[in-house]
Design a protein around this motif. Structure first.
Motif, PDB file in Angstrom:
ATOM      1  N   VAL A 141     -10.258 -22.546 -35.427  1.00  0.00           N
ATOM      2  CA  VAL A 141     -11.658 -22.284 -35.091  1.00  0.00           C
ATOM      3  C   VAL A 141     -11.947 -20.812 -35.355  1.00  0.00           C
ATOM      4  N   PRO A 142     -12.330 -20.460 -36.598  1.00  0.00           N
ATOM      5  CA  PRO A 142     -12.623 -19.057 -36.910  1.00  0.00           C
ATOM      6  C   PRO A 142     -13.726 -18.503 -36.003  1.00  0.00           C
ATOM      7  N   GLY A 143     -13.463 -17.323 -35.444  1.00  0.00           N
ATOM      8  CA  GLY A 143     -14.435 -16.694 -34.558  1.00  0.00           C
ATOM      9  C   GLY A 143     -14.264 -17.051 -33.102  1.00  0.00           C
ATOM     10  N   ALA A 144     -13.279 -17.893 -32.769  1.00  0.00           N
ATOM     11  CA  ALA A 144     -13.077 -18.299 -31.377  1.00  0.00           C
ATOM     12  C   ALA A 144     -12.773 -17.110 -30.471  1.00  0.00           C
ATOM     13  N   GLY A 165      -3.510 -27.891 -23.570  1.00  0.00           N
ATOM     14  CA  GLY A 165      -4.739 -28.344 -24.189  1.00  0.00           C
ATOM     15  C   GLY A 165      -5.936 -27.440 -23.987  1.00  0.00           C
ATOM     16  N   SER A 166      -5.739 -26.259 -23.373  1.00  0.00           N
ATOM     17  CA  SER A 166      -6.870 -25.364 -23.104  1.00  0.00           C
ATOM     18  C   SER A 166      -7.222 -24.489 -24.305  1.00  0.00           C
ATOM     19  N   GLY A 167      -6.442 -24.565 -25.392  1.00  0.00           N
ATOM     20  CA  GLY A 167      -6.771 -23.832 -26.606  1.00  0.00           C
ATOM     21  C   GLY A 167      -6.073 -22.495 -26.749  1.00  0.00           C
ATOM     22  N   LYS A 168      -4.958 -22.311 -26.060  1.00  0.00           N
ATOM     23  CA  LYS A 168      -4.245 -21.025 -26.119  1.00  0.00           C
ATOM     24  C   LYS A 168      -3.785 -20.704 -27.543  1.00  0.00           C
ATOM     25  N   PRO A 299      -9.123 -28.477 -20.743  1.00  0.00           N
ATOM     26  CA  PRO A 299      -9.026 -29.147 -22.048  1.00  0.00           C
ATOM     27  C   PRO A 299     -10.362 -29.693 -22.546  1.00  0.00           C
ATOM     28  N   ALA A 300     -11.315 -29.911 -21.657  1.00  0.00           N
ATOM     29  CA  ALA A 300     -12.631 -30.392 -22.076  1.00  0.00           C
ATOM     30  C   ALA A 300     -13.408 -29.306 -22.822  1.00  0.00           C
ATOM     31  N   ARG A 301     -13.000 -28.034 -22.655  1.00  0.00           N
ATOM     32  CA  ARG A 301     -13.654 -26.905 -23.333  1.00  0.00           C
ATOM     33  C   ARG A 301     -12.573 -26.000 -23.926  1.00  0.00           C
ATOM     34  N   PRO A 302     -11.794 -26.516 -24.890  1.00  0.00           N
ATOM     35  CA  PRO A 302     -10.665 -25.742 -25.416  1.00  0.00           C
ATOM     36  C   PRO A 302     -11.100 -24.443 -26.076  1.00  0.00           C
ATOM     37  N   GLY A 303     -10.326 -23.380 -25.812  1.00  0.00           N
ATOM     38  CA  GLY A 303     -10.591 -22.087 -26.429  1.00  0.00           C
ATOM     39  C   GLY A 303     -11.656 -21.265 -25.728  1.00  0.00           C
ATOM     40  N   ARG A 304     -12.264 -21.807 -24.666  1.00  0.00           N
ATOM     41  CA  ARG A 304     -13.304 -21.085 -23.939  1.00  0.00           C
ATOM     42  C   ARG A 304     -12.680 -20.278 -22.800  1.00  0.00           C
ATOM     43  N   MET A 305     -13.118 -19.045 -22.641  1.00  0.00           N
ATOM     44  CA  MET A 305     -12.618 -18.180 -21.577  1.00  0.00           C
ATOM     45  C   MET A 305     -13.452 -18.394 -20.318  1.00  0.00           C
ATOM     46  N   SER A 306     -12.792 -18.609 -19.179  1.00  0.00           N
ATOM     47  CA  SER A 306     -13.526 -18.769 -17.923  1.00  0.00           C
ATOM     48  C   SER A 306     -13.502 -17.486 -17.096  1.00  0.00           C
TER      49      SER A 306
END
Length: 325
Positions: A141-144, A165-168, A299-306
């Motif tokens: 995901v370029p720009g993640a 699955g969280s997108g690490k 995992p429902a929002r992979p790659g998103r920082m909380s």
């Protein structure tokens, strides 16, 4: 091409290593669902299923998704055929991986294995009576990492924390790509410690993932050996390590810090409370070399920082959490 189309294309590419019968069923899945599917699970004698980050669904012979019965059943022969194909017809080259319960496809997708692992007298590893396979679809995901870069001090290291699955891996790879391609200033020398071939998807000497113009990958070696090699021979400015899982590996990173290298690492972490109790995170932050830690979403929002804590914010929050115990 939209991000949704890119995600669906990654799903489609992952199917190339499955038997034609399975591939045809999974290709019939609705287009809008393909972008969300993160895992494809094959279980002997049970229905084919997929996981979309929120729930598991069974796949019918026509590609429909259902909670109930009617799913396409995987027999033992089809499961064994899938295993051989996922190994790219070269099972023996994956012996070291199989001993740890997985293999990695040439695309860079990790496949978890449930089976009886047998070590022969000559030390070779074989899988007997495979009961299930879990194909985890890796995505680029370029720009993640752009949002995170607004908070991160590039002069210090960074920790990505999150559950499976969280997108690490996706986020770590994108940060390395931006550093190595000059998107965050001048091009930086970045070395990927790619023990499982997931970061670079290196195949026959060529990375199938974008690791940046000045990115190098050391693949297949344990982290300790790879880090020693990187520091000794590649003069990196940044080293990326995915899934730091032991205090021994933390010690190996500390040795690299003494050489002036900045580290970007990922660590398993179940949530905010665990963020301050996790011993690996605590020891990493105590080195003083990491300027911040980012907690990723579900995992429902992979790659998103909380959440993001600077070193100082983390120390203050952790002191408060410990005092409240």
């Amino acid at each position: 091409m939209t991000q949704s189309h890119n995600l669906a294309a990654e799903y489609q590419a992952a199917l190339c290593y499955l038997p034609p019968m399975l591939r045809e069923v999974l290709e019939r899945v609705p287009e809008e669902e393909k972008a969300r599917i993160q895992e494809i699970r094959l279980r002997a004698g049970r229905p084919l299923s997929v996981f979309d980050g929120s729930a598991s669904w069974f796949v019918t012979g026509r590609g429909g998704l259902t909670y109930g019965g009617g799913g396409f059943v995987i027999d033992q022969g089809l499961l064994q055929d899938a295993f051989v194909r996922l190994c790219d017809y070269s099972v023996h080259t994956h012996q070291r991986e199989m001993e740890r319960g997985f293999i990695t496809t040439p695309k860079g997708d990790r496949v978890g294995i449930c089976a009886g692992i047998v070590k022969d007298r000559d030390g070779s590893i074989s899988c007997r009576e495979i009961s299930s396979l879990n194909l985890r679809i890796s995505r680029e995901v370029p720009g993640a990492g752009k949002e995170l870069c607004r908070r991160w001090d590039l002069s210090r290291g960074l920790i990505l924390a999150g559950g499976p699955g969280s997108g690490k891996t996706t986020l770590l790879r994108d940060l390395g790509r931006m550093l190595a391609s000059g998107e965050l200033g001048v091009c930086r020398k970045v070395v990927y410690i790619d023990e499982r071939y997931e970061l670079s998807a290196m195949f026959r000497g060529l990375p199938r993932r974008n690791i940046g113009l000045c990115g190098d990958a050391i693949c297949g070696l344990p982290k300790r050996e790879a880090m020693e090699q990187a520091v000794r021979t590649l003069s990196p400015e940044y080293i990326l390590c995915d899934e730091i899982g032991s205090l021994e590996e933390v010690g190996e990173i500390a040795a690299g810090l003494a050489c002036g290298v900045r580290f970007l690492v990922s660590v398993h972490c179940g949530g905010r409370e665990e963020l301050f109790r996790n011993p690996i995170l605590r020891v990493l932050m105590e080195t003083g070399a990491f300027g911040g830690v980012a907690l990723l979403d579900s995992p429902a929002r992979p790659g998103r920082m909380s959440l993001f804590f600077t070193k100082e914010e983390y120390d203050g929050q952790r002191a408060g959490a410990v005092a409240g115990l």
